[in-house]
Design an enzyme around this catalytic site. Structure first.
Site, mmCIF file in Angstrom:
data_model
loop_
_atom_site.group_PDB
_atom_site.id
_atom_site.type_symbol
_atom_site.label_atom_id
_atom_site.label_comp_id
_atom_site.label_asym_id
_atom_site.label_seq_id
_atom_site.Cartn_x
_atom_site.Cartn_y
_atom_site.Cartn_z
ATOM 1 N N TYR A 49 -41.639 17.268 -23.189
ATOM 2 C CA TYR A 49 -41.246 16.989 -22.199
ATOM 3 C C TYR A 49 -40.251 18.593 -22.336
ATOM 4 C CZ TYR A 49 -37.176 16.221 -18.516
ATOM 5 O OH TYR A 49 -36.034 17.257 -17.840
ATOM 6 N N LYS A 78 -44.902 16.995 -19.264
ATOM 7 C CA LYS A 78 -44.053 17.155 -18.088
ATOM 8 C C LYS A 78 -43.172 18.556 -18.089
ATOM 9 C CE LYS A 78 -40.070 15.880 -15.986
ATOM 10 N NZ LYS A 78 -38.931 15.119 -15.856
#
Length: 296
Positions: free
Chosen positions: A136, A164
Site C-alpha cells: 500500500y 494499492k
C-alpha cells in the site's frame, strides 16, 4: 484465490457503538451487504477502518468477524501495517491465524525510511509470514513514496501479489503497469482514478466509496474489465459526486456520515477523528440521492 486480484475491493469502515466499542452486529450485517452487492474483495482494518486506533485484540476481532461472515466467498485482505517491522510481523501472523487470505502492508509512516529500507521492511514481513502481500503506497498519509522501481523490485518476488497505488501520480502507476510481472495486480488507491488506472491496464480499486455504493463501484470495475468504456464512463459520472463528498473532510468521517444516513451503522468514530461537520450534510445527502443510495 490463486488468480490475480481484480475488481472492486472495499476498504471497510469499522462500526462503533456510542461507548466506542466495536458494533459487532452492524459489522456482520455490513460485511454481508458488501459481499451480496458484488464486491470482489474486502479489506478490514486499513486506514478507512480506523486501524490505528484499534487495540490489538479489537483488530483481531474485526478481521475474525469479517472472515467468518465472508465464509470464503471473496478474498479478505487484512490490514497489518505498522512503522515498526516487528509489530507488522506479529500482526501478520495473527491475521493468518484467524483466516485472512492476504495481508495489506502500508509503507512505514513517520520514520521516513529510504527506498532500500522500505524494501527491507517488506521483505522481512514476507520472510516471517507466508500470506500473499498487497503493498500500500499512500504518500499523502505516510510522507514517503514507494517509487516505481522499488515497487517493481518487490513485484518480482511472487510473495508480493499487488499494489494499492494511492500516490496520485498516474505516470508512476503506468510505469508499474508497463513493467510488472504477470502475477502482480495494480489496484487504484484513489476512487477517482479507477477508470484511468483500469484504462491503462490496471486491475481494479481498493475503494472508500464502495462502502456506500458497492454495487455501482463493482459494476464500474466489471464494465472496464469487459472493455465497455461507454458504460464505465456513465457509472464514473454517477459516482463522481459521491467520490467528491467522501473526501470533503478526512476519511472515513464522510463515509460514516453517509452510512448513518443510510441506516447501516452509527456515525461514531474514535478520536482524533470526529463526526463530519453538519454544514456538509446537504452536499453529502445530495450525492447519495443522485447515486440512488438514498431516497430523496
Amino acid at each position: 484465490m490463486a488468480q490475480r486480484l481484480f475488481g472492486c475491493g472495499t476498504a471497510l469502515v469499522t462500526p462503533f457503538m456510542a461507548d466506542g466499542s466495536i458494533d459487532e452486529v452492524a459489522l456482520r450485517a455490513f460485511v454481508e451487504w458488501q459481499v451480496t452487492e458484488g464486491v470482489h474483495m474486502v479489506i478490514p482494518c486499513g486506514s478507512t477502518g480506523e486501524a490505528v486506533t484499534l487495540a490489538p485484540a479489537e483488530h483481531r476481532r474485526v478481521v475474525e468477524i469479517t472472515v467468518e461472515q465472508v465464509n470464503g466467498r471473496v478474498p479478505v485482505i487484512a490490514g497489518a501495517g505498522s512503522n515498526d517491522t516487528q509489530r507488522a510481523i506479529a500482526t501478520s501472523r495473527e491475521m493468518k491465524a484467524i483466516g485472512a487470505t492476504h495481508l495489506l502492508h502500508v509503507t512505514p509512516m513517520y520514520n521516513k525510511p529510504p527506498q532500500r529500507a522500505m524494501i527491507a521492511h517488506f521483505r522481512a514481513i514476507a520472510d516471517a509470514c507466508d500470506l500473499p502481500i498487497v503493498i500500500y503506497n499512500v504518500p499523502g498519509r505516510t510522507a514517503i513514496n514507494l517509487e516505481a522501481r522499488s515497487c517493481l523490485e518487490l513485484a518480482a518476488d511472487p510473495r508480493f501479489v499487488a499494489v494499492k497505488e494511492a500516490s496520485g501520480n498516474l505516470a508512476q502507476i503506468t510505469h508499474i503497469l508497463r513493467e510488472r510481472p504477470e502475477h502482480f495486480a495494480v489496484l487504484s488507491g484513489d476512487d477517482g482514478f479507477t477508470l484511468s488506472v483500469m484504462a491503462h491496464g490496471g486491475d481494479g480499486v481498493i475503494s472508500v466509496i464502495s462502502n456506500v455504493v458497492p454495487a455501482l463501484m463493482s459494476a464500474l470495475c466489471d464494465a472496464m474489465a469487459r472493455g465497455d468504456l461507454t458504460e464505465a464512463r456513465r457509472l464514473d459520472a454517477v459516482l463522481a459526486p459521491v467520490a467528491h463528498a467522501a473526501f470533503i473532510e478526512s476519511n472515513p468521517m464522510p463515509a460514516k456520515a453517509m452510512l448513518a444516513m443510510m441506516g447501516r451503522m452509527r456515525e461514531d468514530l474514535r478520536l482524533p477523528l470526529v463526526p463530519m461537520l453538519a454544514a456538509h450534510h446537504p452536499l453529502v445527502r445530495s450525492a447519495l440521492v443522485q447515486a440512488g443510495a438514498l431516497a430523496s
